[in-house]
Write an enzyme that holds these catalytic residues in place. Structure first.
Site, PDB file in Angstrom:
ATOM      1  N   LYS A   1      -9.135  12.433   7.162  1.00 14.51           N
ATOM      2  CA  LYS A   1      -9.323  11.154   7.855  1.00 14.51           C
ATOM      3  C   LYS A   1     -10.227  11.259   9.076  1.00 14.51           C
ATOM      4  CE  LYS A   1      -5.767   8.847   5.785  1.00 14.51           C
ATOM      5  NZ  LYS A   1      -5.814   7.498   5.241  1.00 14.51           N
TER       6      LYS A   1
ATOM      7  N   THR B   1      -3.753   0.373   5.788  1.00 18.77           N
ATOM      8  CA  THR B   1      -4.411  -0.359   4.705  1.00 18.77           C
ATOM      9  C   THR B   1      -3.643  -1.626   4.367  1.00 18.77           C
ATOM     10  OG1 THR B   1      -5.053   1.769   3.835  1.00 18.77           O
ATOM     11  CG2 THR B   1      -5.309  -0.116   2.365  1.00 18.77           C
TER      12      THR B   1
ATOM     13  N   HIS C   1       0.842  -1.205   0.000  1.00 14.14           N
ATOM     14  CA  HIS C   1       0.000   0.000   0.000  1.00 14.14           C
ATOM     15  C   HIS C   1       0.873   1.249   0.000  1.00 14.14           C
ATOM     16  CE1 HIS C   1      -3.222   2.790   1.035  1.00 14.14           C
ATOM     17  NE2 HIS C   1      -2.518   3.206   2.068  1.00 14.14           N
TER      18      HIS C   1
ATOM     19  N   GLN D   1      -6.707  14.934   1.372  1.00 13.50           N
ATOM     20  CA  GLN D   1      -5.412  14.428   1.846  1.00 13.50           C
ATOM     21  C   GLN D   1      -4.256  14.973   1.006  1.00 13.50           C
ATOM     22  OE1 GLN D   1      -5.326  10.135   1.882  1.00 13.50           O
ATOM     23  NE2 GLN D   1      -3.268   9.997   2.718  1.00 13.50           N
TER      24      GLN D   1
HETATM   25 MN    MN Z   1      -5.395   4.429   7.467  1.00 12.97          MN
END
Ligand code: MN
Length: 440
Positions: free
Chosen positions: A264, A370, A145, A251
């Site tokens: 977030k 993630t 990720h 982001q």
């Molecule tokens: Mn996260």
């Protein structure tokens, strides 16, 4: 590390038939914890343990006099509206309660008559966030990720040099963490449109999910006293499913230099059930690090980590759009991954978090980051599956997606399965994206 014992025996069966059916997430070898009450009631929330399609009510169990000693004390602690007191008790108490419940729920147990009338069907229950989460820290433990997303945000410099030396994390926001079933408005914040020179205040157009596991902390550590790697798991109550919803355009504009903020902290969702590390003991795997990569500094390395620091947990992501619901179409699987691919272990997250003396508290939550696997099909977020929004995915309704649309429901499920061990399931976490609030 947790040893196998009597409670893991795959031959064990419960007097409750639903716990013995193939594919059941909650056989007698699992016994995960949640807080619940009867749906639509004004009852107090209290701790419960899943068995088959039912819940053992810890408040009723504590009152029943069925348990003694440490198991009774653990049930009493678990009878409150949050599990913090139970989490604070530590491994011997959790283990004693697990063994007592395992014995009481087994076929031919003398406790059957006393227990069965107090069971609450899961279908008739509603759940709450299992702990008062004082602090929440999100990590970034999948190198796949980190590399995939790094390529999109910084094509010339995808993986920053610290990544392979320490478990990267940031301090998140606990107040907006909700329980499975959560729905929330598409967040609004500053976004820098492509090619623009000034940002605008607008709803996110690049809404994403993040497939993560949540780690609930058990006994904490005193401020100034680090937790050593090989003691770290004594401070972990268990794991749940965790969706760290993310607004990629917010982001992209805000994250440098101090990390994620409004992209977030508008919502994150946990599953109701917390699976203990003891239940996961049959699924431990060696933790490995490629020879060509830096090997961990001594405080992040040990023989126990190398022999069984990883956990084999299959993870799945599903989507159901509003149109799919209207057409009667079921959830569509977007990807599968596995927690065994994590570059950093649960114990390394805890050891690194506290090496500077930072104190963790019972009920604190760590996000794993993630969990993307080695191939793109195993990605745990849409930003990877759609390659930064450049490749649309097609749904069974004929709709396409690069990022989430209003009305989309995202569901994660997870389970451990292997020959010679009972299946250990996590249930699910689900959440739905609603339209943005009107801008003034
Ligand atoms: Mn996260």
């Amino acid at each position: 590390m947790t040893l196998l014992n009597d409670t893991h025996n795959p031959a064990l069966k419960s007097w409750l038939a639903s716990a013995n059916s193939a594919g059941c997430d909650f056989p007698i070898q699992n016994l995960p914890f949640a807080v619940f009450r009867r749906k639509g009631s004004s009852e107090a929330f209290r701790g419960g343990v899943a068995i088959g399609d039912q819940i053992v009510d810890l408040a009723a169990l504590a009152k029943s006099g069925l348990l003694t000693g440490e198991a009774a004390a653990a049930a009493q602690a678990g009878a409150q509206d949050k599990l913090n007191a139970l989490m604070a008790l530590g491994t011997p108490a959790w283990s004693a309660l697990r063994l007592a419940l395992s014995r009481a729920l087994r076929e031919e147990s003398a406790a059957q008559a006393a227990l069965q009338d107090g069971l609450v069907p899961q279908a008739e229950a509603e759940f709450d966030v299992p702990a008062r989460i004082g602090d929440y820290t999100d990590f970034y433990t999948s190198v796949h990720h980190a590399t995939n997303v790094g390529k999109l945000f910084r094509p010339d410099n995808p993986l920053l040099p610290n990544y392979k030396w320490l478990p990267i994390g940031y301090h998140g926001r606990a107040s907006s963490i909700g329980i499975s079933g959560q729905s929330f408005a598409r967040p609004v914040s500053q976004i820098m449109p492509p090619g623009a020179t000034e940002p605008v205040l607008a709803p996110s157009r690049r809404m994403d999910y993040e497939l993560e596991l949540g780690v609930f902390i058990g006994p904490g550590n005193a401020l100034g006293e680090p937790i050593a790697l090989d003691q770290a798991e004594q401070h972990v109550f268990g794991l749940c499913l965790f969706n760290d919803w993310s607004a990629r355009d917010i982001q992209g504009w805000e994250y440098q230099p101090l990390g994620p903020f409004l992209s977030k902290n508008f919502a994150s969702t946990v599953s109701p059930w917390v699976v203990t590390l003891e239940a996961l003991a049959p699924y431990r795997q060696p933790w490995t690090r490629p020879q060509a990569d830096p090997q961990p500094l001594p405080y992040l390395d040990s023989a126990a980590l190398r022999s069984e620091g990883a956990i084999d947990i299959e993870l799945e992501v599903f989507i159901q759009s509003a149109a799919m619901r209207a057409q009667g179409l079921g959830e569509h699987r977007l990807s599968r991954s596995n927690f065994k691919h994590a570059y950093w272990s649960v114990s390394q997250m805890v050891a690194h978090h506290t090496v500077n003396g930072c104190n963790l508290m019972p009920g604190d939550l760590l996000g794993s980051g993630t969990q993307s696997g080695p191939t793109l099909e195993e990605a745990g977020a849409l930003i990877e599956l759609s390659v930064g929004g450049s490749r649309a995915l097609t749904l069974p309704s004929g709709e396409t997606r690069t990022f989430l649309e209003d009305g989309d429901t995202v569901v994660f499920r997870a389970a451990c399965e292997q020959p010679g061990a009972a299946r250990i399931g996590f249930g699910e976490v689900r959440g739905t994206l609603l339209p943005a609030r009107a801008l003034n």
